[in-house]
Each structure stands twice: as C-alpha cells, then as structure tokens.
Design a protein around this motif. Structure first.
Motif, PDB file in Angstrom:
ATOM      1  N   GLY A 154       3.613   7.489   6.331  1.00 59.62           N
ATOM      2  CA  GLY A 154       2.340   7.481   5.610  1.00 59.62           C
ATOM      3  C   GLY A 154       1.972   6.079   5.172  1.00 59.62           C
ATOM      4  O   GLY A 154       0.843   5.598   5.377  1.00 59.62           O
ATOM      5  N   GLU A 155       2.909   5.372   4.574  1.00 60.30           N
ATOM      6  CA  GLU A 155       2.645   4.007   4.123  1.00 60.30           C
ATOM      7  C   GLU A 155       2.569   3.050   5.319  1.00 60.30           C
ATOM      8  O   GLU A 155       1.802   2.104   5.315  1.00 60.30           O
ATOM      9  CB  GLU A 155       3.659   3.411   3.160  1.00 60.30           C
ATOM     10  N   TYR A 156       3.393   3.359   6.355  1.00 59.21           N
ATOM     11  CA  TYR A 156       3.398   2.482   7.530  1.00 59.21           C
ATOM     12  C   TYR A 156       2.002   2.406   8.162  1.00 59.21           C
ATOM     13  O   TYR A 156       1.437   1.320   8.338  1.00 59.21           O
ATOM     14  CB  TYR A 156       4.437   2.997   8.541  1.00 59.21           C
TER      15      TYR A 156
ATOM     16  N   PRO B 239      12.412   7.397  -4.492  1.00 62.90           N
ATOM     17  CA  PRO B 239      11.871   8.665  -4.979  1.00 62.90           C
ATOM     18  C   PRO B 239      10.336   8.657  -4.899  1.00 62.90           C
ATOM     19  O   PRO B 239       9.729   7.583  -4.756  1.00 62.90           O
ATOM     20  CB  PRO B 239      12.316   8.713  -6.440  1.00 62.90           C
ATOM     21  N   ARG B 240       9.717   9.833  -4.995  1.00 64.93           N
ATOM     22  CA  ARG B 240       8.258   9.929  -4.893  1.00 64.93           C
ATOM     23  C   ARG B 240       7.580   8.956  -5.853  1.00 64.93           C
ATOM     24  O   ARG B 240       8.059   8.721  -6.964  1.00 64.93           O
ATOM     25  CB  ARG B 240       7.791  11.363  -5.195  1.00 64.93           C
ATOM     26  N   GLY B 241       6.479   8.397  -5.445  1.00 64.51           N
ATOM     27  CA  GLY B 241       5.796   7.410  -6.273  1.00 64.51           C
ATOM     28  C   GLY B 241       6.432   6.028  -6.156  1.00 64.51           C
ATOM     29  O   GLY B 241       6.068   5.092  -6.869  1.00 64.51           O
ATOM     30  N   GLY B 242       7.373   5.894  -5.207  1.00 69.02           N
ATOM     31  CA  GLY B 242       8.187   4.682  -5.141  1.00 69.02           C
ATOM     32  C   GLY B 242       7.491   3.402  -4.690  1.00 69.02           C
ATOM     33  O   GLY B 242       8.096   2.327  -4.746  1.00 69.02           O
ATOM     34  N   SER B 243       6.231   3.489  -4.269  1.00 70.00           N
ATOM     35  CA  SER B 243       5.551   2.241  -3.901  1.00 70.00           C
ATOM     36  C   SER B 243       5.414   1.309  -5.100  1.00 70.00           C
ATOM     37  O   SER B 243       5.329   0.085  -4.937  1.00 70.00           O
ATOM     38  CB  SER B 243       4.159   2.536  -3.335  1.00 70.00           C
ATOM     39  N   ASP B 244       5.387   1.891  -6.280  1.00 74.40           N
ATOM     40  CA  ASP B 244       5.371   1.060  -7.496  1.00 74.40           C
ATOM     41  C   ASP B 244       6.598   0.143  -7.540  1.00 74.40           C
ATOM     42  O   ASP B 244       6.519  -1.008  -7.970  1.00 74.40           O
ATOM     43  CB  ASP B 244       5.420   1.946  -8.752  1.00 74.40           C
ATOM     44  N   ILE B 245       7.725   0.697  -7.100  1.00 73.85           N
ATOM     45  CA  ILE B 245       8.972  -0.098  -7.110  1.00 73.85           C
ATOM     46  C   ILE B 245       8.871  -1.205  -6.061  1.00 73.85           C
ATOM     47  O   ILE B 245       9.205  -2.360  -6.333  1.00 73.85           O
ATOM     48  CB  ILE B 245      10.211   0.780  -6.826  1.00 73.85           C
TER      49      ILE B 245
ATOM     50  N   ASN C 291      -4.937  17.082   0.356  1.00 72.66           N
ATOM     51  CA  ASN C 291      -3.497  16.842   0.505  1.00 72.66           C
ATOM     52  C   ASN C 291      -3.186  15.351   0.517  1.00 72.66           C
ATOM     53  O   ASN C 291      -3.974  14.559   1.025  1.00 72.66           O
ATOM     54  CB  ASN C 291      -3.013  17.412   1.836  1.00 72.66           C
ATOM     55  N   LYS C 292      -1.996  15.038   0.001  1.00 72.78           N
ATOM     56  CA  LYS C 292      -1.507  13.661   0.158  1.00 72.78           C
ATOM     57  C   LYS C 292      -0.850  13.587   1.522  1.00 72.78           C
ATOM     58  O   LYS C 292      -0.129  14.519   1.922  1.00 72.78           O
ATOM     59  CB  LYS C 292      -0.424  13.366  -0.880  1.00 72.78           C
ATOM     60  N   ILE C 293      -1.049  12.471   2.206  1.00 74.61           N
ATOM     61  CA  ILE C 293      -0.429  12.303   3.526  1.00 74.61           C
ATOM     62  C   ILE C 293       1.095  12.483   3.423  1.00 74.61           C
ATOM     63  O   ILE C 293       1.708  13.137   4.270  1.00 74.61           O
ATOM     64  CB  ILE C 293      -0.782  10.915   4.132  1.00 74.61           C
ATOM     65  N   THR C 294       1.694  11.942   2.389  1.00 66.33           N
ATOM     66  CA  THR C 294       3.152  12.062   2.259  1.00 66.33           C
ATOM     67  C   THR C 294       3.568  13.534   2.187  1.00 66.33           C
ATOM     68  O   THR C 294       4.572  13.932   2.781  1.00 66.33           O
ATOM     69  CB  THR C 294       3.650  11.302   1.015  1.00 66.33           C
ATOM     70  N   ASP C 295       2.801  14.344   1.469  1.00 65.05           N
ATOM     71  CA  ASP C 295       3.129  15.780   1.397  1.00 65.05           C
ATOM     72  C   ASP C 295       3.048  16.412   2.784  1.00 65.05           C
ATOM     73  O   ASP C 295       3.880  17.246   3.142  1.00 65.05           O
ATOM     74  CB  ASP C 295       2.165  16.508   0.458  1.00 65.05           C
TER      75      ASP C 295
ATOM     76  N   VAL D   7       0.806  -1.219   0.000  1.00 65.85           N
ATOM     77  CA  VAL D   7       0.000   0.000   0.000  1.00 65.85           C
ATOM     78  C   VAL D   7       0.841   1.272   0.000  1.00 65.85           C
ATOM     79  O   VAL D   7       1.921   1.329   0.575  1.00 65.85           O
ATOM     80  CB  VAL D   7      -0.961   0.057   1.216  1.00 65.85           C
ATOM     81  N   SER D   8       0.297   2.293  -0.654  1.00 65.50           N
ATOM     82  CA  SER D   8       0.829   3.654  -0.576  1.00 65.50           C
ATOM     83  C   SER D   8       0.233   4.322   0.647  1.00 65.50           C
ATOM     84  O   SER D   8      -0.644   3.759   1.313  1.00 65.50           O
ATOM     85  CB  SER D   8       0.369   4.463  -1.795  1.00 65.50           C
ATOM     86  N   ALA D   9       0.642   5.553   0.889  1.00 60.88           N
ATOM     87  CA  ALA D   9      -0.011   6.387   1.902  1.00 60.88           C
ATOM     88  C   ALA D   9      -1.306   6.923   1.298  1.00 60.88           C
ATOM     89  O   ALA D   9      -1.403   7.055   0.082  1.00 60.88           O
ATOM     90  CB  ALA D   9       0.920   7.535   2.263  1.00 60.88           C
ATOM     91  N   PRO D  10      -2.310   7.231   2.146  1.00 58.58           N
ATOM     92  CA  PRO D  10      -3.534   7.809   1.582  1.00 58.58           C
ATOM     93  C   PRO D  10      -3.236   9.053   0.730  1.00 58.58           C
ATOM     94  O   PRO D  10      -2.462   9.918   1.123  1.00 58.58           O
ATOM     95  CB  PRO D  10      -4.344   8.170   2.836  1.00 58.58           C
TER      96      PRO D  10
ATOM     97  N   GLY E  87       4.564   0.287   1.041  1.00 59.85           N
ATOM     98  CA  GLY E  87       5.434   0.607  -0.087  1.00 59.85           C
ATOM     99  C   GLY E  87       6.376   1.736   0.267  1.00 59.85           C
ATOM    100  O   GLY E  87       6.389   2.220   1.402  1.00 59.85           O
ATOM    101  N   PHE E  88       7.204   2.133  -0.689  1.00 56.14           N
ATOM    102  CA  PHE E  88       7.961   3.394  -0.657  1.00 56.14           C
ATOM    103  C   PHE E  88       9.258   3.383   0.146  1.00 56.14           C
ATOM    104  O   PHE E  88      10.113   4.208  -0.072  1.00 56.14           O
ATOM    105  CB  PHE E  88       7.018   4.498  -0.145  1.00 56.14           C
ATOM    106  N   TYR E  89       9.417   2.473   1.119  1.00 53.36           N
ATOM    107  CA  TYR E  89      10.648   2.561   1.925  1.00 53.36           C
ATOM    108  C   TYR E  89      11.217   1.196   2.268  1.00 53.36           C
ATOM    109  O   TYR E  89      10.567   0.161   2.095  1.00 53.36           O
ATOM    110  CB  TYR E  89      10.393   3.356   3.205  1.00 53.36           C
TER     111      TYR E  89
HETATM  112  N1  ASP Z   1       3.392   8.021  -0.840  1.00 53.52           N
HETATM  113  C1  ASP Z   1       4.540   8.230  -1.672  1.00 53.52           C
HETATM  114  C2  ASP Z   1       4.332   9.442  -2.551  1.00 53.52           C
HETATM  115  O1  ASP Z   1       3.346  10.146  -2.382  1.00 53.52           O
HETATM  116  C3  ASP Z   1       4.917   7.008  -2.452  1.00 53.52           C
HETATM  117  C4  ASP Z   1       3.840   6.411  -3.338  1.00 53.52           C
HETATM  118  O2  ASP Z   1       2.679   6.729  -3.187  1.00 53.52           O
HETATM  119  O3  ASP Z   1       4.183   5.620  -4.221  1.00 53.52           O
HETATM  120  O4  ASP Z   1       5.155   9.726  -3.375  1.00 53.52           O
END
Ligand code: ASP
Length: 441
Positions: free
Chosen positions: A114-116, A182-188, A47-51, A36-39, A168-170
């Motif tokens: 956020g992802e945790y 990097p941002r969006g890294g949950s895909d990785i 807002n994105k939680i990560t932001d 999972v990503s962060a909400p 995801g992400f970390y």
């Molecule tokens: N939450 C992180 C971001 O906003 C990672 C992700 O969603 O993939 O970049």
C-alpha cells in the motif's frame, strides 16, 4: 533548513488529496523528504488500502479468489494516477506484483505494498526520486530497527538523490524479507527519517489541525494546543488522549527535533508543535496555565483502614501491593491518610476475581477494614505552566466543588505538570467540561 514530512492515509486518499500534498510540498523548498502512508478512507464507509491488502492475504490463506478486492485496490491507484495526470504504469506494476503472489507470500510483504505504490505515484507527481524503504530501513532479527545501518543508508541515498519520497510502515530484515511496523507505523518511519537526517522539523500531516486541548466528543470545538512538550504529551496520551504516541516520536525526541502536527485540509493552520522545552512562552499559554485535559473511566479504589496504624503502615502497604502484584493488577495511585491508604487501579484488571481479591485483603491480620468503590474516573489536568505556580489546584477544586462534583482522589506529580483528580464515572464528562471552561477561556 531541512523538513521531513509524513502524510497519513487520509491525506492520500484520492487524487484531490494528492494535489493538496503537492501544493504543500511545493510551497516550501526545504520540504525535501516525504514519507507516505497507503491511501486511506475517502469517506466513513470507504476502505483503507492496507485493510484491503490484509483481506487479500486472508483470501489467499483460505484459498478464495481475491480478484474483486484486487480490482478495488487497482481502481484506487488508477484514479490517483489519472487525476494527477501521471504517466507511470501503476496498473502494470500492481499486476506484476500480484502475479507472483501465492500462499507462501508473507503477510508483511502484502501489507507493505500500500505504501509502496503510494510512494511510487507521489514521487512521480512531485518530481522527487523514489527511494524504497527496503533500501534503507533495516531490522535486526530481534525485530528492532538497526539504527546505525539505517541511518547510514538513508543519509547516503539522500545525498545521491536530494529530494526523495519513501514509503512508510515497513523496512527490510537482513535476509531480505519485508517487515512492517504495527498499524499506523508510518509515523515511526517519518520520525526515524527525520532523526537520521537531522531535520530541523518533522512535519506530521494529518486530517486535524493539531492536538486538541480536550476530547471533542466531550467538549464541542475545543481549542488546539499550540505547543506541547514531550513530557506533557506523554501524560496526555497515557490518560487516553488520542494523539501521536510518545513512543512514536522517540526517534526525533532523542535528537531534539520538534514535531509539527499539521492539517493537509487546512495547511494555513499552524498546528501543534511538540518540543522538548520552549524557552519563551507565548502570552496566551502563560495566561491559560494548562495545556490539555484528558481522562479515563472505569477505575476502582480499595481503601484499607487500620486504627493507629503508625509504624506498621509501610509493612502493610508492602503486603497489600504484593497481593496486587500477584493478581497482576497495575496500581495507578496510592493516596494515603493517617490511618488509612487507598489503592486506585483499572477495574477491568480485577476481572472476575473481585471477591477473591477482597477476601484476601480482608484476611490480612493487621487491618480493621477494607472497602471497594467502583465506577471512578481519573482526570488529568496537564500543563508545564502549572509548575511552581500557586492557585491552580485551588481553581480546580473550586470549579468542581461549586458544581457539586465530589473529588474522590487527588494526586500531583512532583514535577507539578500534572494534577489528577478522581471523580465518580457519572460526573466524568461534566467535570471535564467545567474544567475546560474555567481554564481554556
Ligand atoms: N497504512 C498503514 C496502516 O493503515 C500504516 C500507516 O498508515 O501508518 O496502518
């Protein structure tokens, strides 16, 4: 059959999105591993939680109270917890985490929460085991993922717990510090997990029903690509199509695991499948020839002319390219004629050294003329079905020619999956629309 699923931020934005995820996971018993990503945002202004977490870090850095931002974060998770009817005391976990946060807390640790928390809630909701990414995704000191160690740990955890949710992400460095991608890294993370576990498919759940054949800002309601190869995807994303980046899916590509891009808000849509190759081709794909169209604006062409250039051509080309290398200008194409050749490159890479560059080129002893044309767009028509088939370029040129669009450059790779044409910037959108209409219908 094992499916590894990754859900992006918009799929987890609130409790109603969590409910959709649960339905999707429960509808197929092979969906055993969930990343999972962060909400993310619930609406455009949200807002994105990560932001928000990065914002908290900035507050701490400048010694400003961050209570307001923290309560926004807590409210988001509390709504999910309540809406999903969960017992887990997520507010307490958040409070405990932030009670220990101070100026020395690394930014990556904060960003990763956020992802945790998202994974903590999702695990409870699905009745799956929570497995922390810090317990399996290991980074070396050079910042690269340690494949051997990470694979071994994840396999072991999977065999102990069976059905798992992991953030995801970390991941974790050897000294125990958290490190984020990097941002969006949950895909990785999703691709790594699918690769390590040898999944049959990596499902990437997002808010679109797959990869579109063309940019929807240019063509209204374009068709979705049913199946795309990694090579085609690479061509399309290189040319600006906003799709999963090929680098991201590399961990599954090397293990020959297909990726299925799906829509959490429309789970009945089959989405797009990305694979190394497809042994059988669908009839609609064979008829259509092309997989997608993508393009980028703002290129320039420098044309070098020398009468009766003959054997000098190679030497001259070398001199010209040396100048481009010195100016750090990436070369996109080198179309060539009998007595001339051109160099196509992104205009912004010239920056404010345009006159300097032109001067230096025109000083080359062996040339007669050197001209610069700016405002060129490159359009890539991509399709594995185009290889070894006749009439495709004819159709492209006819479509553009009949509509009075002048083609400035043409290039086709030797693998024949990509034909690239250069047109003036003002024709860019019209050309894409015409090409889409003539091929996609
Ligand atoms: N939450 C992180 C971001 O906003 C990672 C992700 O969603 O993939 O970049």
């Amino acid at each position: 059959m094992l499916k590894v699923l990754k859900f992006g931020g918009s799929s987890l934005a609130d409790s109603s999105q969590f409910a959709k995820v649960k339905k999707i996971v429960e509808s197929d018993s092979s969906r055993e591993v969930v990343i999972v990503s962060a909400p993310g945002k619930r609406c455009k202004e949200d807002n994105k939680i990560t932001d928000l977490l990065y914002l908290i870090h900035a507050h701490i850095k400048y010694g400003v109270a961050y209570d307001g931002v923290l309560s926004m974060i807590k409210e988001r998770y509390a709504e999910i917890k309540e809406g999903c009817g969960l017992a887990i005391d997520i507010e307490k976990e958040i409070d405990e985490t932030f009670a220990n946060v101070d100026k020395k807390t690394p930014v990556d640790f904060l960003a990763s929460r956020g992802e945790y928390f998202s994974a903590r809630l999702m695990a409870e909701y699905l009745g799956y085991s929570f497995v922390d990414a810090a317990d399996w995704l290991c980074f070396d000191y050079n910042g690269k993922v340690n494949t051997e160690k990470s694979e071994e740990k994840l396999r072991e955890l999977k065999s102990i717990y069976g059905r798992i949710v992991t953030p995801g992400f970390y991941g974790v460095m050897a000294n125990g510090d958290i490190k984020v991608f990097p941002r969006g890294g949950s895909d990785i993370t999703g691709a790594l997990a699918a690769g390590y576990l040898g999944a049959d498919v990596y499902e990437n759940w997002t808010d679109v029903s797959g990869i579109l054949m063309v940019d929807p800002r240019i063509v209204k309601d374009p068709k979705t690509i049913a199946r795309v190869t990694y090579d085609e995807l690479r061509e399309l994303s290189y040319m600006g199509a906003s799709v999963l980046h090929e680098d991201t899916v590399f961990p599954v590509r090397v293990r020959d695991i297909p990726v299925n891009i799906r829509n959490t808000n429309a789970p009945e849509d089959p989405g797009t499948i990305i694979g190394e190759r497809f042994d059988d081709e669908l009839e609609e794909e064979t008829e259509r020839f092309i997989t997608g169209i993508a393009g980028k604006r703002n290129f320039s062409i420098i044309n070098i002319y020398k009468s009766r250039i003959g054997e000098e051509k190679l030497g001259l080309l070398r001199q010209v390219l040396e100048i481009f290398a010195r100016y750090d200008i990436p070369v996109e194409q080198i179309p060539s004629g009998v007595d001339s050749f051109s160099v196509v490159f992104p205009s912004e890479s010239m920056r404010n050294r345009k006159h300097e560059l032109m001067h230096e080129l025109s000083e080359l002893e062996s040339i007669d003329d050197c001209t610069l044309t700016e405002g060129i767009s490159l359009i890539a028509i991509v399709g594995r079905q185009m290889a070894y088939r006749t009439g495709i370029s004819g159709k492209i040129f006819r479509t553009l020619g009949e509509n009075k669009i002048n083609i400035r450059t043409i290039e086709q790779g030797a693998d024949e999956i990509n034909i690239m044409v250069g047109v003036y910037d003002e024709d860019f959108e019209k050309a894409i629309r015409l090409l889409y209409e003539s091929f996609a219908k």
